[in-house]
Scaffold this motif. Structure first.
Motif, short mmCIF file in Angstrom:
data_model
loop_
_atom_site.label_atom_id
_atom_site.label_comp_id
_atom_site.label_asym_id
_atom_site.label_seq_id
_atom_site.Cartn_x
_atom_site.Cartn_y
_atom_site.Cartn_z
N GLN A 63 67.61 60.35 47.26
CA GLN A 63 67.38 58.90 47.23
C GLN A 63 65.92 58.57 46.95
O GLN A 63 65.01 59.10 47.57
CB GLN A 63 67.80 58.28 48.56
N VAL A 64 65.73 57.64 46.02
CA VAL A 64 64.38 57.15 45.71
C VAL A 64 64.23 55.77 46.31
O VAL A 64 65.11 54.92 46.16
CB VAL A 64 64.19 57.07 44.18
N SER A 94 69.81 55.71 43.55
CA SER A 94 69.54 54.54 44.38
C SER A 94 70.30 54.69 45.69
O SER A 94 71.19 55.53 45.82
CB SER A 94 70.00 53.27 43.68
N LEU A 107 75.24 52.51 30.02
CA LEU A 107 74.62 53.83 30.12
C LEU A 107 75.54 54.93 29.61
O LEU A 107 75.08 55.98 29.16
CB LEU A 107 74.17 54.11 31.57
N ARG A 153 74.38 52.28 41.14
CA ARG A 153 75.76 51.84 41.23
C ARG A 153 76.41 51.76 39.84
O ARG A 153 77.62 51.91 39.71
CB ARG A 153 75.84 50.48 41.93
N GLN A 194 63.39 47.47 47.62
CA GLN A 194 63.36 48.74 48.35
C GLN A 194 63.41 49.93 47.39
O GLN A 194 62.92 51.00 47.71
CB GLN A 194 64.52 48.85 49.34
N HIS A 195 64.04 49.76 46.25
CA HIS A 195 64.05 50.84 45.26
C HIS A 195 62.68 50.92 44.58
O HIS A 195 62.12 52.01 44.41
CB HIS A 195 65.16 50.64 44.23
N ASN A 240 70.25 49.40 31.41
CA ASN A 240 71.05 48.54 32.27
C ASN A 240 71.80 47.55 31.39
O ASN A 240 71.23 47.03 30.43
CB ASN A 240 70.13 47.80 33.26
N SER A 270 69.55 48.18 39.59
CA SER A 270 69.12 46.79 39.38
C SER A 270 67.62 46.59 39.60
O SER A 270 67.02 45.71 39.00
CB SER A 270 69.91 45.86 40.30
C1 LIG Z 1 66.45 48.75 55.17
C2 LIG Z 1 66.82 48.99 53.72
C3 LIG Z 1 66.31 50.11 53.07
C4 LIG Z 1 66.65 50.37 51.75
N1 LIG Z 1 66.12 51.48 51.13
C5 LIG Z 1 66.45 51.71 49.83
C6 LIG Z 1 65.93 52.87 49.15
O1 LIG Z 1 65.19 53.67 49.70
N2 LIG Z 1 66.30 53.05 47.85
C7 LIG Z 1 67.14 52.20 47.19
O2 LIG Z 1 67.43 52.44 46.00
N3 LIG Z 1 67.65 51.13 47.81
C8 LIG Z 1 67.34 50.87 49.11
N4 LIG Z 1 67.91 49.79 49.73
C9 LIG Z 1 69.01 49.06 49.05
C10 LIG Z 1 68.55 48.06 48.01
O3 LIG Z 1 68.32 46.82 48.66
C11 LIG Z 1 69.67 47.88 46.95
O4 LIG Z 1 70.86 47.48 47.60
C12 LIG Z 1 69.94 49.13 46.12
O5 LIG Z 1 68.74 49.65 45.61
C13 LIG Z 1 70.89 48.78 44.97
O6 LIG Z 1 71.22 49.94 44.25
P1 LIG Z 1 71.62 49.83 42.70
O7 LIG Z 1 70.49 49.24 41.95
O8 LIG Z 1 72.12 51.16 42.30
O9 LIG Z 1 72.88 48.86 42.76
P2 LIG Z 1 73.05 47.37 42.25
O10 LIG Z 1 72.01 46.48 42.79
O11 LIG Z 1 74.47 47.02 42.47
O12 LIG Z 1 72.77 47.49 40.70
C14 LIG Z 1 73.61 48.16 39.81
C15 LIG Z 1 73.09 47.87 38.42
O13 LIG Z 1 73.81 48.65 37.50
C16 LIG Z 1 74.03 47.87 36.33
N5 LIG Z 1 75.20 48.45 35.66
C17 LIG Z 1 76.49 48.43 36.07
N6 LIG Z 1 77.27 49.14 35.23
C18 LIG Z 1 76.46 49.62 34.27
C19 LIG Z 1 76.68 50.44 33.11
N7 LIG Z 1 77.89 50.92 32.78
N8 LIG Z 1 75.62 50.72 32.32
C20 LIG Z 1 74.38 50.25 32.64
N9 LIG Z 1 74.13 49.48 33.71
C21 LIG Z 1 75.15 49.18 34.53
C22 LIG Z 1 74.21 46.48 36.83
O14 LIG Z 1 73.90 45.54 35.81
C23 LIG Z 1 73.23 46.42 38.00
O15 LIG Z 1 71.96 45.94 37.58
C24 LIG Z 1 67.54 49.50 51.06
C25 LIG Z 1 68.06 48.38 51.72
C26 LIG Z 1 67.71 48.12 53.03
C27 LIG Z 1 68.28 46.90 53.71
#
Ligand SMILES: Cc1cc2nc3c(=O)[nH]c(=O)nc-3n(C[C@H](O)[C@H](O)[C@H](O)COP(=O)(O)OP(=O)(O)OC[C@H]3O[C@@H](n4cnc5c(N)ncnc54)[C@H](O)[C@@H]3O)c2cc1C
Ligand SMILES: Cc1cc2nc3c(=O)[nH]c(=O)nc-3n(C[C@H](O)[C@H](O)[C@H](O)COP(=O)(O)OP(=O)(O)OC[C@H]3O[C@@H](n4cnc5c(N)ncnc54)[C@H](O)[C@@H]3O)c2cc1C
Lengths: 263, 318
Positions: free
Chosen positions: B245-246, B231, B302, B208, B268-269, B283, B264
């Motif tokens: 997707q990982v 993610s 990033l 994200r 699940q990731h 991050n 983050s």
């Molecule tokens: C049944 C189920 C299955 C799932 N399966 C998966 C799966 O297979 N894979 C998966 O990934 N997730 C899965 N999820 C979702 C998981 O729970 C998280 O919601 C997801 O991994 C979050 O993605 P993220 O880390 O990209 O986003 P976020 O949790 O929102 O994290 C974003 C991060 O980016 C950082 N950030 C923001 N802007 C910047 C910037 N400019 N520079 C550097 N850092 C920055 C923030 O500090 C934050 O730490 C699943 C969820 C469920 C309920």
């Protein structure tokens, strides 16, 4: 349309999951459990199909007494009735034996009212093998369409969209069929207050192996065709070096990669 | 010596790296026999010989129109006629389905997602699996029937040894039972030109934190010759395809190096990348849980860190 959804009760992934060292099986006694998150998508999809037409959703679980929670949650979401197969002899079953018990239970459900669709999650969140759905289809002699990210059921067939590595496919099966769904397919509902109250009055049947005509020697740890010889906890990763970017974070990253021969 | 059947994973005869890995593993257990289904046999033959296939069983025709069932039927037929020491299948979704059906058909034990396979001490096959999101390592054996094992990519280093690759055309007909499900249409995906995610030695993923702009992640990945992952948050937002997707419901990867950018580190990731050899995170939140796993971490934006690293790497390469 009568649908059976297979739902598994699993240890909570957020908690410390471990094994029982006396017999190398999953520790289900000392860890809080819940309905496998990925099975909620199957329950939701089944409810949508029935709500758009007619019929009933039966949820089926094979597991210990505590697995009643998985049925309860599904009934709260809106499923019509539950079947819980619970028998001490099942403890330690492998995927083969689990699929046998599920298949016999589905045959028994189908003997009362024919089953048009059997639905499952893509994989459990504990064993995570992702093989029980196909084993079930094989045992029941049903066509299987798996890993659906979209599902359309009409008349006598089920059509799914499946996202593969090299292509996106549309796959069709004649009913009755088995469909497994991914977490891309929908957004599972939360049980409403009304749903929670209504669930209390919904019928749940409890079956033993004898009710299914399955011999206890066909299931359980001793009958398993695979054996866990040992398990070891992976050593926790120790945190390495963390640097704050003060205008040179990228340089430092490149330097780390160079030192470790990734460049 | 008993044969070991290896189901070949290929695209129109172009054999994937996982098949070379499986042939290498098969040699530890017996004599490797490749099982080839589909078009492109002539193209595949040489690469199968190069990694030690002594025989190649192959069928032609409409086998692949009906998804996985015919392949399970074919393997069951070969298990009956050759009594192999084991059947090795790639741990892809299709591979697992074939293995699941084969296990029921042949009344054999099944082990999925093995990360190592060795000859067992008193005969048999000893496998290693990584379970509970990589939290535990399990060693297991098959105690009934023919060991059927699905093996994850990168579980062995392919070794070149020339095999006889004797061509054995198999007389096989798809049963009517297998025709209940059919591929109605298929739309090929665009190819990125980057390494395949589950086979890559280096994976760079964006989350994200990319806010939908993967260009800096991709440029950094390209400087390292890496595959690009994402993610689920990034996939759900439509920024990157689901095949990338990982995680728990995406690909489980285990590369030499995994770089998480703007991710983050949700459980699940982690389930999809925790067993990577070296882990790096970029991050801007120093409390992001991903930092608990890393060998090296940069707390920063990033969009500043990645381009600078890319430039330094490209400069070093000259
Ligand atoms: C049944 C189920 C299955 C799932 N399966 C998966 C799966 O297979 N894979 C998966 O990934 N997730 C899965 N999820 C979702 C998981 O729970 C998280 O919601 C997801 O991994 C979050 O993605 P993220 O880390 O990209 O986003 P976020 O949790 O929102 O994290 C974003 C991060 O980016 C950082 N950030 C923001 N802007 C910047 C910037 N400019 N520079 C550097 N850092 C920055 C923030 O500090 C934050 O730490 C699943 C969820 C469920 C309920
Ligand atoms: C860490 C670990 C490793 C294991 N390794 C092996 C192994 O190598 N070989 C082996 O044969 N067994 C193995 N097992 C046992 C196996 O996981 C269980 O037997 C299980 O019942 C079936 O497999 P699964 O949970 O992986 O299901 P999956 O195949 O991942 O389940 C997919 C779907 O099937 C349905 N389903 C599965 N189980 C049930 C149930 N009990 N009740 C209702 N619906 C259900 C659900 O819809 C679920 O979403 C292992 C178990 C664990 C915990």
């Amino acid at each position: 349309m009568n649908i059976v959804v297979c739902v598994k009760y699993v240890p909570d992934a957020q908690a410390e999951r471990t094994f029982d060292s006396s017999d190398n099986t999953t520790d289900r006694a000392n860890v809080d459990g819940l309905l496998s998150e990925l099975d909620e998508y199957a329950v939701e999809e089944a409810l949508k199909i029935v709500e758009a037409g007619e019929g009933e959703v039966t949820v089926l679980t094979v597991g210990p007494a505590s697995a009643a929670d998985a049925i309860k949650k599904s009934l709260q979401m809106g499923a019509h009735r539950g079947v819980h197969v619970d028998d001490d002899a099942i403890h330690g079953s492998d995927a083969i034996a689990t699929s046998l018990v599920l298949a016999e239970a589905i045959k028994k459900i189908g003997a009362e009212t024919p089953v048009d669709l059997v639905m499952t999650g893509m994989a459990s969140t504990d064993g995570a093998m992702g093989v029980v759905p196909t084993m079930l289809a094989e045992r029941l002699g049903l066509p299987a369409v798996t890993l659906a990210s979209e599902l359309e059921v009409d008349g006598g067939s089920a059509t799914i969209r499946r996202d593969g590595d090299t292509s996106t496919q549309s796959i069709t099966a004649t009913l009755p069929a088995l469909v497994s769904v991914t977490d891309q397919i929908n957004e599972p509902r939360y049980p409403s207050f009304k749903g929670i109250m209504a669930a209390k009055k919904k019928p749940v049947e409890h079956w033993s192996l004898a009710d299914l005509g399955v011999d206890a020697s066909q299931v359980g740890l001793d009958a398993a065709w695979t054996r866990v010889e040992a398990f070891t906890a992976r050593p926790p990763r120790s945190q390495g070096e963390i640097v704050n970017d003060e205008g040179d974070g990228g340089q430092k990253l490149a330097a780390f990669l160079g030192e470790h021969k990734f460049v | 010596m008993a044969e070991v059947l290896v189901l070949v994973d290929h695209v129109e005869g172009k054999v994937r790296k996982t098949t070379a890995e499986l042939l290498t593993i098969a040699r530890r257990l017996g004599e490797p026999s490749a099982v080839f289904v589909g078009a492109g046999f002539d193209a595949a033959k040489d690469s199968l010989a190069k990694y030690g296939a002594e025989k190649i069983y192959h069928v032609e025709g409409d086998v692949l129109d009906y998804l996985v069932v015919p392949q399970a039927e074919l393997l069951a037929q070969l298990v009956a006629s050759t009594s192999p020491a084991a059947v090795l299948v790639p741990s892809s979704p299709e591979g697992k389905e074939i293995a699941a059906r084969l296990a029921v058909k042949t009344e054999s034990g099944l082990i999925t997602d093995a990360v190592d396979v060795q000859a067992g001490e008193g005969g048999g096959v000893a496998t290693t699996q990584s379970v509970f999101a990589g939290g535990y390592t399990v060693s297991a054996t098959v105690t009934k029937g023919t060991p059927i094992i699905t093996v994850k990519p990168n579980s062995a280093t392919p070794e070149e040894v020339s095999g006889a690759a004797v061509d054995e055309v198999v007389d096989f007909t798809v049963s009517d039972n297998a025709k209940g499900a059919k591929i109605a249409s298929s739309k090929p995906k665009e190819v990125s030109g980057r390494p395949e995610l589950s086979e890559a030695a280096i994976v760079v993923s964006g989350g994200r934190g990319t806010a939908g702009d993967f260009s800096k992640v991709e440029e950094f990945a390209d400087s390292l010759g890496a595959a690009v992952g994402a993610s689920r948050a990034a996939v759900d937002a439509g920024w990157y395809p689901h095949a990338s997707q990982v995680g728990q419901t995406g690909k489980q990867v285990s590369p030499q190096l995994y770089v998480a950018c703007g991710i983050s580190g949700a459980i699940q990731h982690r389930a999809g990348m925790q067993t990577s050899k070296t882990i790096i995170a970029v991050n801007k939140d120093n409390e992001a849980p991903i930092f608990e796993l890393v060998d090296f971490g940069v707390v920063g934006d990033l969009f500043a860190v990645l381009p600078q690293a890319t430039e330094a790497i490209n400069a070093a390469k000259g």
